[in-house]
Design a protein around this motif. Structure first.
Motif, PDB file in Angstrom:
ATOM      1  N   ASN A  57       0.808  -1.236   0.000  1.00  0.00           N
ATOM      2  CA  ASN A  57       0.000   0.000   0.000  1.00  0.00           C
ATOM      3  C   ASN A  57       0.834   1.275   0.000  1.00  0.00           C
ATOM      4  O   ASN A  57       0.381   2.296   0.533  1.00  0.00           O
ATOM      5  CB  ASN A  57      -0.961   0.025   1.185  1.00  0.00           C
ATOM      6  CG  ASN A  57      -2.005  -1.060   1.096  1.00  0.00           C
ATOM      7  OD1 ASN A  57      -2.885  -1.022   0.249  1.00  0.00           O
ATOM      8  ND2 ASN A  57      -1.886  -2.068   1.945  1.00  0.00           N
ATOM      9  N   ASN A  58       2.010   1.245  -0.593  1.00  0.00           N
ATOM     10  CA  ASN A  58       2.838   2.461  -0.642  1.00  0.00           C
ATOM     11  C   ASN A  58       2.460   3.301  -1.870  1.00  0.00           C
ATOM     12  O   ASN A  58       2.789   2.942  -3.002  1.00  0.00           O
ATOM     13  CB  ASN A  58       4.311   2.065  -0.707  1.00  0.00           C
ATOM     14  CG  ASN A  58       5.221   3.278  -0.756  1.00  0.00           C
ATOM     15  OD1 ASN A  58       4.757   4.406  -0.953  1.00  0.00           O
ATOM     16  ND2 ASN A  58       6.511   3.058  -0.592  1.00  0.00           N
ATOM     17  N   PRO A  59       1.794   4.444  -1.666  1.00  0.00           N
ATOM     18  CA  PRO A  59       1.273   5.220  -2.799  1.00  0.00           C
ATOM     19  C   PRO A  59       2.351   5.937  -3.610  1.00  0.00           C
ATOM     20  O   PRO A  59       2.045   6.557  -4.632  1.00  0.00           O
ATOM     21  CB  PRO A  59       0.333   6.234  -2.135  1.00  0.00           C
ATOM     22  CG  PRO A  59       0.863   6.386  -0.753  1.00  0.00           C
ATOM     23  CD  PRO A  59       1.502   5.070  -0.372  1.00  0.00           C
ATOM     24  N   GLU A  60       3.595   5.847  -3.164  1.00  0.00           N
ATOM     25  CA  GLU A  60       4.669   6.429  -3.988  1.00  0.00           C
ATOM     26  C   GLU A  60       5.070   5.488  -5.124  1.00  0.00           C
ATOM     27  O   GLU A  60       5.806   5.887  -6.033  1.00  0.00           O
ATOM     28  CB  GLU A  60       5.880   6.751  -3.116  1.00  0.00           C
ATOM     29  CG  GLU A  60       5.575   7.955  -2.263  1.00  0.00           C
ATOM     30  CD  GLU A  60       6.684   8.348  -1.320  1.00  0.00           C
ATOM     31  OE1 GLU A  60       7.819   7.865  -1.471  1.00  0.00           O
ATOM     32  OE2 GLU A  60       6.370   9.143  -0.432  1.00  0.00           O
ATOM     33  N   CYS A  61       4.588   4.245  -5.043  1.00  0.00           N
ATOM     34  CA  CYS A  61       4.883   3.264  -6.093  1.00  0.00           C
ATOM     35  C   CYS A  61       3.805   3.329  -7.183  1.00  0.00           C
ATOM     36  O   CYS A  61       2.743   3.903  -6.977  1.00  0.00           O
ATOM     37  CB  CYS A  61       4.919   1.872  -5.485  1.00  0.00           C
ATOM     38  SG  CYS A  61       6.184   1.708  -4.215  1.00  0.00           S
ATOM     39  N   HIS A  62       4.111   2.714  -8.328  1.00  0.00           N
ATOM     40  CA  HIS A  62       3.179   2.767  -9.451  1.00  0.00           C
ATOM     41  C   HIS A  62       2.826   1.391 -10.000  1.00  0.00           C
ATOM     42  O   HIS A  62       3.685   0.520 -10.103  1.00  0.00           O
ATOM     43  CB  HIS A  62       3.752   3.624 -10.585  1.00  0.00           C
ATOM     44  CG  HIS A  62       3.691   5.083 -10.271  1.00  0.00           C
ATOM     45  ND1 HIS A  62       4.665   5.715  -9.539  1.00  0.00           N
ATOM     46  CD2 HIS A  62       2.737   6.003 -10.546  1.00  0.00           C
ATOM     47  CE1 HIS A  62       4.319   6.988  -9.387  1.00  0.00           C
ATOM     48  NE2 HIS A  62       3.155   7.186  -9.984  1.00  0.00           N
ATOM     49  N   VAL A  63       1.569   1.263 -10.363  1.00  0.00           N
ATOM     50  CA  VAL A  63       1.072   0.079 -11.063  1.00  0.00           C
ATOM     51  C   VAL A  63       0.897   0.468 -12.531  1.00  0.00           C
ATOM     52  O   VAL A  63       0.426   1.574 -12.825  1.00  0.00           O
ATOM     53  CB  VAL A  63      -0.287  -0.381 -10.484  1.00  0.00           C
ATOM     54  CG1 VAL A  63      -0.796  -1.622 -11.206  1.00  0.00           C
ATOM     55  CG2 VAL A  63      -0.173  -0.626  -8.984  1.00  0.00           C
ATOM     56  N   VAL A  64       1.294  -0.429 -13.419  1.00  0.00           N
ATOM     57  CA  VAL A  64       1.174  -0.162 -14.857  1.00  0.00           C
ATOM     58  C   VAL A  64       0.208  -1.171 -15.479  1.00  0.00           C
ATOM     59  O   VAL A  64       0.289  -2.369 -15.202  1.00  0.00           O
ATOM     60  CB  VAL A  64       2.554  -0.254 -15.546  1.00  0.00           C
ATOM     61  CG1 VAL A  64       2.426  -0.106 -17.058  1.00  0.00           C
ATOM     62  CG2 VAL A  64       3.499   0.816 -14.986  1.00  0.00           C
ATOM     63  N   ILE A  65      -0.689  -0.659 -16.283  1.00  0.00           N
ATOM     64  CA  ILE A  65      -1.581  -1.524 -17.073  1.00  0.00           C
ATOM     65  C   ILE A  65      -1.329  -1.240 -18.545  1.00  0.00           C
ATOM     66  O   ILE A  65      -1.348  -0.080 -18.972  1.00  0.00           O
ATOM     67  CB  ILE A  65      -3.067  -1.263 -16.760  1.00  0.00           C
ATOM     68  CG1 ILE A  65      -3.371  -1.586 -15.302  1.00  0.00           C
ATOM     69  CG2 ILE A  65      -3.970  -2.073 -17.688  1.00  0.00           C
ATOM     70  CD1 ILE A  65      -4.833  -1.383 -14.930  1.00  0.00           C
ATOM     71  N   LYS A  66      -1.089  -2.298 -19.311  1.00  0.00           N
ATOM     72  CA  LYS A  66      -0.974  -2.177 -20.766  1.00  0.00           C
ATOM     73  C   LYS A  66      -2.039  -3.074 -21.368  1.00  0.00           C
ATOM     74  O   LYS A  66      -2.273  -4.177 -20.878  1.00  0.00           O
ATOM     75  CB  LYS A  66       0.400  -2.638 -21.246  1.00  0.00           C
ATOM     76  CG  LYS A  66       1.543  -1.792 -20.718  1.00  0.00           C
ATOM     77  CD  LYS A  66       2.884  -2.358 -21.141  1.00  0.00           C
ATOM     78  CE  LYS A  66       4.001  -1.597 -20.426  1.00  0.00           C
ATOM     79  NZ  LYS A  66       5.302  -2.254 -20.556  1.00  0.00           N
ATOM     80  N   MET A  67      -2.646  -2.583 -22.422  1.00  0.00           N
ATOM     81  CA  MET A  67      -3.732  -3.350 -23.025  1.00  0.00           C
ATOM     82  C   MET A  67      -3.604  -3.266 -24.538  1.00  0.00           C
ATOM     83  O   MET A  67      -3.354  -2.189 -25.079  1.00  0.00           O
ATOM     84  CB  MET A  67      -5.047  -2.713 -22.559  1.00  0.00           C
ATOM     85  CG  MET A  67      -6.247  -3.573 -22.647  1.00  0.00           C
ATOM     86  SD  MET A  67      -7.546  -2.718 -21.725  1.00  0.00           S
ATOM     87  CE  MET A  67      -8.937  -3.653 -22.303  1.00  0.00           C
ATOM     88  N   GLU A  68      -3.774  -4.401 -25.187  1.00  0.00           N
ATOM     89  CA  GLU A  68      -3.726  -4.461 -26.654  1.00  0.00           C
ATOM     90  C   GLU A  68      -4.941  -5.237 -27.120  1.00  0.00           C
ATOM     91  O   GLU A  68      -5.282  -6.262 -26.533  1.00  0.00           O
ATOM     92  CB  GLU A  68      -2.519  -5.281 -27.124  1.00  0.00           C
ATOM     93  CG  GLU A  68      -1.213  -4.564 -27.097  1.00  0.00           C
ATOM     94  CD  GLU A  68      -0.048  -5.512 -27.409  1.00  0.00           C
ATOM     95  OE1 GLU A  68       1.091  -5.101 -27.140  1.00  0.00           O
ATOM     96  OE2 GLU A  68      -0.289  -6.650 -27.884  1.00  0.00           O
ATOM     97  N   ILE A  69      -5.567  -4.731 -28.161  1.00  0.00           N
ATOM     98  CA  ILE A  69      -6.700  -5.451 -28.739  1.00  0.00           C
ATOM     99  C   ILE A  69      -6.424  -5.678 -30.222  1.00  0.00           C
ATOM    100  O   ILE A  69      -6.134  -4.736 -30.959  1.00  0.00           O
ATOM    101  CB  ILE A  69      -8.018  -4.670 -28.561  1.00  0.00           C
ATOM    102  CG1 ILE A  69      -8.259  -4.371 -27.072  1.00  0.00           C
ATOM    103  CG2 ILE A  69      -9.176  -5.475 -29.139  1.00  0.00           C
ATOM    104  CD1 ILE A  69      -9.457  -3.490 -26.808  1.00  0.00           C
TER     105      ILE A  69
END
Ligand SMILES: Nc1ncnc2c1ncn2[C@@H]1O[C@H](COP(=O)(O)OP(=O)(O)O)[C@@H](O)[C@H]1O
Ligand SMILES: [Mg+2]
Length: 141
Positions: A57-69
């Motif tokens: 739960n460290n909000p200084e970190c980032h989650v990345v989502i990549k999506m291809e269709i």
């Protein structure tokens, strides 16, 4: 081929942003309600794991989502640069969890595997975790 990529702070406040963004990107394909619900559930489980388990739960970190269709085949990558999965062989086993509280039933990865057509997990301790998910939307109309 249609492609997008988003990066956001690792707080559960952004779980709905992630779900909605993925849902919105699917809209031109005219998915069924069930397909939207399934895809959003996949995103919720993967993103909450990245935030809670990957990043504590460290909000200084980032989650990345990549999506291809491509045609109606959706390829979704959900990635964190957090602590990594200790037990990669066991993680797809139902009820496997390292969080010993009632909110963690150990079913998140199992749910993703059930709702997706394929799930690949790449994870390295202290480097991070990448889920590669594919799901083909039904042809209709
Ligand atoms: N992104 C991640 N980073 C680190 N560990 C993870 C990640 N995703 C899953 N895990 C590990 O896999 C376990 C199983 O995940 P899951 O099936 O979603 O169950 P739960 O979240 O209820 O524990 C977690 O308890 C955690 O140890
Ligand atoms: Mg989980």
């Amino acid at each position: 081929m249609n492609q997008m990529e988003v990066s956001f702070s690792a707080t559960l406040d952004n779980e709905n942003f992630a779900r909605t963004t993925v849902g919105a990107f699917l809209t031109p394909l005219n998915p069924t309600i069930d397909e939207i619900i399934e895809m959003k559930t996949i995103v919720s489980e993967a993103v909450s794991n990245a935030i809670i388990h990957g990043y504590n739960n460290n909000p200084e970190c980032h989650v990345v989502i990549k999506m291809e269709i491509e045609d109606r085949l959706v390829r979704l990558v959900i990635q964190d640069y957090g602590k990594g999965i200790e037990n990669l062989e066991q993680v797809k086993t139902p009820f496997y969890t390292t969080a010993k509280d009632l909110e963690h039933a150990g079913m998140g990865i199992t749910i993703i595997e059930t709702l997706a057509d394929s799930l690949e997990i790449e994870s390295v301790i202290n480097i991070g975790t990448k889920l590669i998910i594919t799901k083909r939307l039904k042809d209709h109309g």
